[in-house]
Design a protein around this motif. Sequence first.
Motif, PDB file in Angstrom:
ATOM      1  N   PHE A  64      -5.576  11.373  12.430  1.00 22.53           N
ATOM      2  CA  PHE A  64      -5.432  10.949  11.039  1.00 22.53           C
ATOM      3  C   PHE A  64      -6.677  10.214  10.563  1.00 22.53           C
ATOM      4  CE2 PHE A  64      -3.696   7.630  13.726  1.00 22.53           C
ATOM      5  CZ  PHE A  64      -4.090   6.443  13.150  1.00 22.53           C
ATOM      6  N   SER A  65      -6.774  10.072   9.249  1.00 21.65           N
ATOM      7  CA  SER A  65      -7.893   9.367   8.629  1.00 21.65           C
ATOM      8  C   SER A  65      -7.360   8.408   7.576  1.00 21.65           C
ATOM      9  CB  SER A  65      -8.857  10.362   7.968  1.00 21.65           C
ATOM     10  OG  SER A  65      -9.859   9.671   7.230  1.00 21.65           O
ATOM     11  N   ALA A  66      -8.061   7.302   7.381  1.00 20.18           N
ATOM     12  CA  ALA A  66      -7.696   6.348   6.333  1.00 20.18           C
ATOM     13  C   ALA A  66      -8.511   6.566   5.068  1.00 20.18           C
ATOM     14  CB  ALA A  66      -7.887   4.917   6.836  1.00 20.18           C
ATOM     15  N   THR A  67      -9.300   7.642   5.019  1.00 17.95           N
ATOM     16  CA  THR A  67     -10.105   7.960   3.849  1.00 17.95           C
ATOM     17  C   THR A  67      -9.276   8.779   2.873  1.00 17.95           C
ATOM     18  OG1 THR A  67     -12.110   7.994   5.208  1.00 17.95           O
ATOM     19  CG2 THR A  67     -12.234   9.050   3.036  1.00 17.95           C
ATOM     20  N   ARG A  68      -8.873   8.184   1.773  1.00 17.55           N
ATOM     21  CA  ARG A  68      -7.974   8.839   0.826  1.00 17.55           C
ATOM     22  C   ARG A  68      -8.562  10.124   0.258  1.00 17.55           C
ATOM     23  NH1 ARG A  68      -3.987   5.289  -1.701  1.00 17.55           N
ATOM     24  NH2 ARG A  68      -4.058   3.222  -0.768  1.00 17.55           N
TER      25      ARG A  68
END
Length: 329
Positions: free
Chosen positions: A248-252
């Motif tokens: 997963f990534s936290a970059t919207r």
Amino acid sequence: MFQSLRRILLGGNFRVFDYEWRKAVFHFREPNSELAYALKADGGGARAIQMVVQARIIKHLLFALTEVGRREQDRALAAALSDSLWLAGQEASATVTLVTEDCCITSHLDNKLDTFTERLQLFTFSEKDAVTNFILDHIQCEEGSHGVILFLYSLVCSRTIDALLNLLLTGRASPHLFNGMRHLGQDGLPLQRPLQGVLSRSDVGYLRWSREEMERGALPQLQVGSMLKTPRFPVWVCSINSSCSVLFSATRSLLSDWRAEHLFQLYYYSGQSSQTATARLTVTHSHHWEASPGDAEGDPEKRFPSLEMTIRTKWDGAVIAWNGTSPFY
């Protein structure tokens, strides 16, 4: 009806879930820790189910992973489970199964016989919030509650199952991972019956890579379509050498702005208790129109860890740094 459930999931009325399935529950790591968002999922066939639910949990907690206490864990799990059940019910209804003798998702299954399938009670809802609230009210369960099996039964009761993974991810039981409909076979001849793949983007995605399949030359036939590679949220269930995990990534903006793909962070969780911290990977990627001719040289399948090859099924040619963590997958 319950005999039909057993036939659908196990292939016969006289087969039972093995010990690994029976002990599988949705159990979080320590609250308010670095891995507070994470479920324990060490092994067995239930791990694939747990990792899809894990991906949906991350979707709900994606931008608050550092502030996850017991209350947030319960709410995220209830939301993740109801997401899948509501999709399986065509976003019109959902069914939750509980054991009749308890008001909680719990039972005491004999090691040799399935004694709880016939004691299931079905609760059907026509509103998603009602599903979420009902699960939240019954989510506090002891170890050995067979929570994954009961969720699986709930999923089947919400909609008959043909292909479990796609049903969990998209709400449609398609056995194929490519986009849309396929009318031609490998030899270019029309298929007697068109094959249905994935018809729309889901909230969480799916990536797949297998070193064994690569060595057999089978990967082109098993490629995942862009609908699953590009979900609405930057969260992916990964099948890596037939073992499930989550990326997963936290970059919207990662899935909505190609410029965000030049340099970004991905986080990886295997589900195994041996992983004591979330792995952080830095990905540098050039789009095909930006890549230099030398970027494609060599045989990367023989030089890189399987996780990196999985990431490259989405970001072809990406350079991946493990930031001090020894590659473990």
